[in-house]
Each structure stands twice: as structure tokens, then as C-alpha cells.
Enzyme design. Structure first.
Site, PDB file in Angstrom:
ATOM      1  N   ASP A  64     -30.526   9.460  47.671  1.00  0.00           N
ATOM      2  CA  ASP A  64     -31.632   9.560  47.897  1.00  0.00           C
ATOM      3  C   ASP A  64     -31.374   8.893  49.415  1.00  0.00           C
ATOM      4  OD1 ASP A  64     -34.713  10.193  47.529  1.00  0.00           O
ATOM      5  OD2 ASP A  64     -34.584   8.196  48.252  1.00  0.00           O
ATOM      6  N   HIS A  87     -33.900  15.234  40.559  1.00  0.00           N
ATOM      7  CA  HIS A  87     -33.552  14.325  41.685  1.00  0.00           C
ATOM      8  C   HIS A  87     -33.053  13.235  41.390  1.00  0.00           C
ATOM      9  CE1 HIS A  87     -33.641  12.834  45.825  1.00  0.00           C
ATOM     10  NE2 HIS A  87     -34.569  11.629  45.292  1.00  0.00           N
TER      11      HIS A  87
END
Length: 350
Positions: free
Chosen positions: A98, A325
């Protein structure tokens, strides 16, 4: 696994550490902490490496400077260099997820003398823009605030605009940290999709299709809307989320989100600071790990296609299946195995 603190680049950093051998620096994303690597740390250590996962600047038990520009990308890279030095090393492999991926790519891009290899998770290399979004500006051709306006269109807002506006997301989350983190993590995980959902192929999808998908998703909202209004509550907590949710709720009830969001508030400044590196490829060996149900991986489709030019020493692109994610927690073993596989390619090349 030991937990310690160290001073680096004038800041105090809390970190978790395990193992002996070449240093591997693990950088978390938003809104997480060192804990996001808790599954991979022992795997990397067992493979013969020294795994170190810090709480990054603005997070957890590490320093939280007050000024927004203290969170600019050049200062974050200096933190990484300082950590390597403070840990008694001269070089490291840097691995990030991320926002940590954006930092890891940039550290390897701008300081290849320190970072001899890089693994980016979820977010592909985005050059000056850091985050390649929907093919609009895959390598930083436009400053991030301009990218957001192009993606959103009239009377809409890209989610990051909400996050950095005043207290924005911090105020929303602090009303009820438990439900916010529960719904935030669930909404961007693979569990939010039905079992028969067929994700688009990130390696073949066109930029136009990615942009259309983005505008139809919860990433673009009506101006004035609350971000959490687009989040989805799980009927039951999946095992990976049940395992970690209380940790993150307790962590952010103590620290809040304000300082961590300063990373987003600096993105236009970062774009300006990285101008001297525009057009340069990443010079060190690299791996990219994405996932088929991760919107951030999909956003980077055009950037992934550019890897032969921008990351010419890429050893492998790994796309994990049925994973959202939160790669390090949704697919902990596959993630750890891929990282170790990359580390061993570096060792065998010596």
C-alpha cells in the site's frame, strides 16, 4: 519476535524484529502498522534473513511530527535510510505494501546505493505520482490533485480528497473506531465479492476500462458525502479480520488517524520533489505482488504493463487469486513465500 525502539533520521521508531542475516525492511501501509507483517516476519527469519518491520513516521509507537510537510516522501525515504544505518547495516532489501509500497519503490528508485532490491505489494511503481490510478497518470505525468479531479469528473470527489479535507476521514473514524475499521477492512478485501465473481484480468484490461470501473466504485463519491457511507458491513467476520481487528482498533483509538493522513496531504509536494527522477528506471532487482480482487492492483494495470521500461530488472509479477487489498493478511503464506523466493534470487545472483 522482539520489539524495540531506535532513533533514526532524528525520529524515534518502534519496530518488530526476528532473525539473523541480510536485512529486510518491511514497510506497512494505511491504515496499518508493523503488525501487518506479523505472518511474514517469522517466514523471512526462518529463511535466513533479518526481518525488521517498523511503525512508520506518524503511526503506532513511532514519532509523530506536527507539520504536514514533515511527511514528504524525501523525508520518509530518509527515515528508511536512517533505519538501515541505526540497525548497524549499510544496505537492505525493502518490501512495502500500500503506502509502504509507494515508499519502497521510491526508496529503491532514489537510493539504489542503500536498497539492493525491492518488492512492492498492491501498488505498482508510479514514478513521481507515487500511486498509478486508472491509467490517468500512471507515472506521474499529472500532479495527484489534478489526477483526482480527472478521475472524479464534475460534482464528484475522489476518495483521497475527502481523506485530506480538514479532519476528514479522521473525524469519521473516531466516531466509532470499531465499526469503521471493521467495514474499511472488509470493503476492500476479497470477502466483499461473491464466490462466483469473475475479476477483470489486470494484465489485459485497458486504461479506459479501469477508469470506467473506478468511477462506478466507492472510490468516487458525491461531493459532501461521507467516505464511510460507501463501506459495506460484513455479516460475519472472516478469520483474517477477526484475528487482527481488535489490535487495529486499540492502536488507532490511542493514536487517531490525523498524523498518518499527512502522508496523503503531501502528495502534490512529493510530485514536485521527485521531478529530478522523472524518466529514470528503477535500477535494482524487483518483484511486484498484486491480487486479482484488489482495486489498487487494478488501478496500476497500465503501470504494470510499463514494467519492462520502468522496472527493467523485475524478476516476477505475482497476482494472487481470490485476494483483496490486505494481501499480507488475506494471503499470508503465499505472500511470505513470494517474498522469500525473491530474496533467494538475490542470494543466488551473488
Amino acid at each position: 519476535m522482539l520489539q524495540r525502539t531506535v532513533t533514526a533520521n532524528g525520529q524515534r521508531f518502534h519496530y518488530a524484529e526476528q532473525g539473523e542475516g541480510p536485512l529486510v525492511l518491511l514497510l506497512h501501509g494505511f491504515p496499518e502498522s508493523w503488525h501487518s507483517w506479523s505472518h511474514q516476519i517469522p517466514m523471512i527469519a526462518e529463511a535466513g534473513y533479518r526481518a525488521v518491520a517498523p511503525d512508520l513516521r506518524g503511526y503506532g509507537r513511532s514519532s509523530k511530527p506536527r507539520r504536514v510537510d514533515d511527511y514528504r516522501i524525501t523525508e520518509l525515504v530518509a527515515d528508511c535510510v536512517g533505519l538501515v544505518e541505526a540497525l548497524g547495516e549499510t544496505e537492505a532489501v525493502v518490501v512495502g505494501h500500500d503506502w509502504g509500497s509507494m515508499l519502497a519503490w521510491t526508496a529503491a528508485w532514489t537510493r539504489p546505493d542503500v536498497f539492493r532490491g525491492v518488492v512492492g505489494l498492491s501498488v505498482a511503481f508510479g514514478g513521481r505520482g507515487l500511486l498509478p490510478v486508472a491509467g490517468v497518470s500512471s507515472l506521474g505525468e499529472l500532479r495527484p490533485s489534478e489526477v483526482h479531479r480527472v478521475i472524479a469528473g464534475p460534482d464528484k470527489a475522489f476518495y483521497q480528497e475527502i481523506w485530506i479535507d480538514g479532519e476528514g476521514l479522521a473525524a469519521e473514524a473516531e466516531e466509532d473506531m470499531y465499526t469503521f475499521f471493521r467495514d474499511q477492512f472488509h470493503s476492500f478485501s476479497g470477502d466483499v465479492y461473491p464466490a462466483d465473481h469473475q475479476p477483470p484480468n489486470v494484465l489485459t484490461i485497458s486504461p479506459e476500462e479501469v477508469l470506467e470501473f473506478t468511477r462506478a466504485s466507492g472510490a468516487v463519491v458525491d461531493r459532501g458525502s461521507r467516505f464511510r457511507s460507501g463501506l459495506v458491513s460484513p455479516e460475519t467476520l472472516p478469520e483474517w479480520l477477526a484475528r487482527d481487528l481488535d489490535f487495529y482498533v486499540a492502536e488507532y483509538e490511542r493514536t487517531g488517524l490525523h498524523h498518518a493522513l499527512n502522508w496523503y496531504r503531501c502528495m502534490d509536494l512529493d510530485w514536485e520533489l521527485l521531478a529530478p527522477y522523472e524518466g529514470r528506471p528503477i535500477e535494482v532487482p524487483a518483484m511486484f505482488i498484486g491480487s486479482d480482487l484488489d482495486v489498487a492492483t487494478l488501478w496500476g494495470a497500465e503501470a504494470i504493463a510499463n514494467f519492462p521500461t520502468t522496472v527493467p530488472r523485475l524478476t516476477e509479477t505475482v497476482i494472487l487469486e481470490r485476494c483483496g487489498h490486505w494481501i499480507t493478511r488475506e494471503a499470508p503464506v503465499a505472500t511470505g513465500e513470494a517474498i522469500v523466493r525473491f530474496l533467494r534470487t538475490l542470494s543466488s545472483a551473488k
